[in-house]
Every structure is written in C-alpha cells, then in structure tokens.
Design a protein around this motif. Structure first.
Motif, PDB file in Angstrom:
ATOM      1  N   GLU A 108       0.835  -1.202   0.000  1.00  0.00           N
ATOM      2  CA  GLU A 108       0.000   0.000   0.000  1.00  0.00           C
ATOM      3  C   GLU A 108       0.866   1.247   0.000  1.00  0.00           C
ATOM      4  O   GLU A 108       1.968   1.253   0.541  1.00  0.00           O
ATOM      5  N   LEU A 109       0.336   2.331  -0.578  1.00  0.00           N
ATOM      6  CA  LEU A 109       1.025   3.613  -0.550  1.00  0.00           C
ATOM      7  C   LEU A 109       0.954   4.214   0.848  1.00  0.00           C
ATOM      8  O   LEU A 109      -0.115   4.238   1.456  1.00  0.00           O
ATOM      9  N   LYS A 110       2.088   4.703   1.316  1.00  0.00           N
ATOM     10  CA  LYS A 110       2.094   5.420   2.593  1.00  0.00           C
ATOM     11  C   LYS A 110       1.693   6.869   2.346  1.00  0.00           C
ATOM     12  O   LYS A 110       1.644   7.337   1.214  1.00  0.00           O
ATOM     13  N   ARG A 111       1.435   7.570   3.427  1.00  0.00           N
ATOM     14  CA  ARG A 111       0.993   8.962   3.337  1.00  0.00           C
ATOM     15  C   ARG A 111       2.089   9.872   2.772  1.00  0.00           C
ATOM     16  O   ARG A 111       3.259   9.524   2.788  1.00  0.00           O
ATOM     17  N   CYS A 112       1.677  11.046   2.319  1.00  0.00           N
ATOM     18  CA  CYS A 112       2.601  12.045   1.781  1.00  0.00           C
ATOM     19  C   CYS A 112       3.581  12.459   2.889  1.00  0.00           C
ATOM     20  O   CYS A 112       3.153  12.780   4.002  1.00  0.00           O
ATOM     21  N   PRO A 113       4.881  12.478   2.592  1.00  0.00           N
ATOM     22  CA  PRO A 113       5.857  12.859   3.615  1.00  0.00           C
ATOM     23  C   PRO A 113       5.818  14.348   3.954  1.00  0.00           C
ATOM     24  O   PRO A 113       6.400  14.774   4.942  1.00  0.00           O
ATOM     25  N   PHE A 114       5.105  15.145   3.163  1.00  0.00           N
ATOM     26  CA  PHE A 114       5.054  16.584   3.402  1.00  0.00           C
ATOM     27  C   PHE A 114       3.798  17.019   4.150  1.00  0.00           C
ATOM     28  O   PHE A 114       3.874  17.823   5.064  1.00  0.00           O
ATOM     29  N   SER A 118      -1.303  13.507   3.654  1.00  0.00           N
ATOM     30  CA  SER A 118      -2.453  13.023   2.887  1.00  0.00           C
ATOM     31  C   SER A 118      -2.142  11.695   2.206  1.00  0.00           C
ATOM     32  O   SER A 118      -0.985  11.334   2.027  1.00  0.00           O
ATOM     33  N   ILE A 119      -3.199  11.015   1.784  1.00  0.00           N
ATOM     34  CA  ILE A 119      -3.039   9.776   1.039  1.00  0.00           C
ATOM     35  C   ILE A 119      -2.849  10.137  -0.437  1.00  0.00           C
ATOM     36  O   ILE A 119      -3.690  10.821  -1.016  1.00  0.00           O
ATOM     37  N   PRO A 120      -1.759   9.708  -1.068  1.00  0.00           N
ATOM     38  CA  PRO A 120      -1.493  10.051  -2.471  1.00  0.00           C
ATOM     39  C   PRO A 120      -2.289   9.170  -3.435  1.00  0.00           C
ATOM     40  O   PRO A 120      -2.937   8.203  -3.026  1.00  0.00           O
TER      41      PRO A 120
END
Length: 83
Positions: free
Chosen positions: A3-9, A12-14
């Motif tokens: 799964e995609l992890k959240r935005c590092p900035f 949010s979910i990309p």
C-alpha cells in the motif's frame, strides 16, 4: 501489493496513476509511465517508466521482470517516516 504510505510533506493519502498502455512493437510489448501525486499539496510526485506484455492467456506482466508499479510504490514509501 504494498500500500502507498501517506505524503511525507502533508500526511495526505497520495494517488497512483498511469498514462495508459502504449504499444511499442508488434510483439505485444507495451510502455506505461506510473506516477504518484499528492492531490493536497502537489509537492510530492514521482514517476517511473516500465514495459509490459500480454502472455498467451491475455495476462499482463512485466516485460523484463521490472515492474514499474512495484518500484515506484517502494520508492515512494521509503520517503515516509513513521512518528
């Protein structure tokens, strides 16, 4: 599939996109570009190109064992640091 992890900035979910399959030659070889983008902050994006082909059963698989989708997800997730 990872799964995609959240935005590092912004956290949010990309979103994972690709630009479609584009036929390269007559041997059922196709090209696509995978992209990951944070729709909220637009600061975190990356892309990765890859080639795919359909086997005799019509199943799409990486042409040269390089799966662009898996690679871009792995690269994206390595940027996120858990608190």
């Amino acid at each position: 599939m990872e799964e995609l992890k959240r935005c590092p900035f912004c956290g949010s979910i990309p979103t994972l996109y690709h630009d479609g399959l584009h036929q390269v030659d007559s041997k059922r070889k196709y090209h696509t570009t995978w992209m990951i983008l944070c729709e909220r902050c637009h600061n975190a994006s990356m892309s990765n190109s890859a080639y795919y082909s359909f086997d005799e059963d019509g199943v799409l698989s990486p042409y040269d064992e390089k799966d662009g989708r898996k690679e871009i997800i792995s690269r994206w997730n390595s940027r996120y640091k858990e608190d």
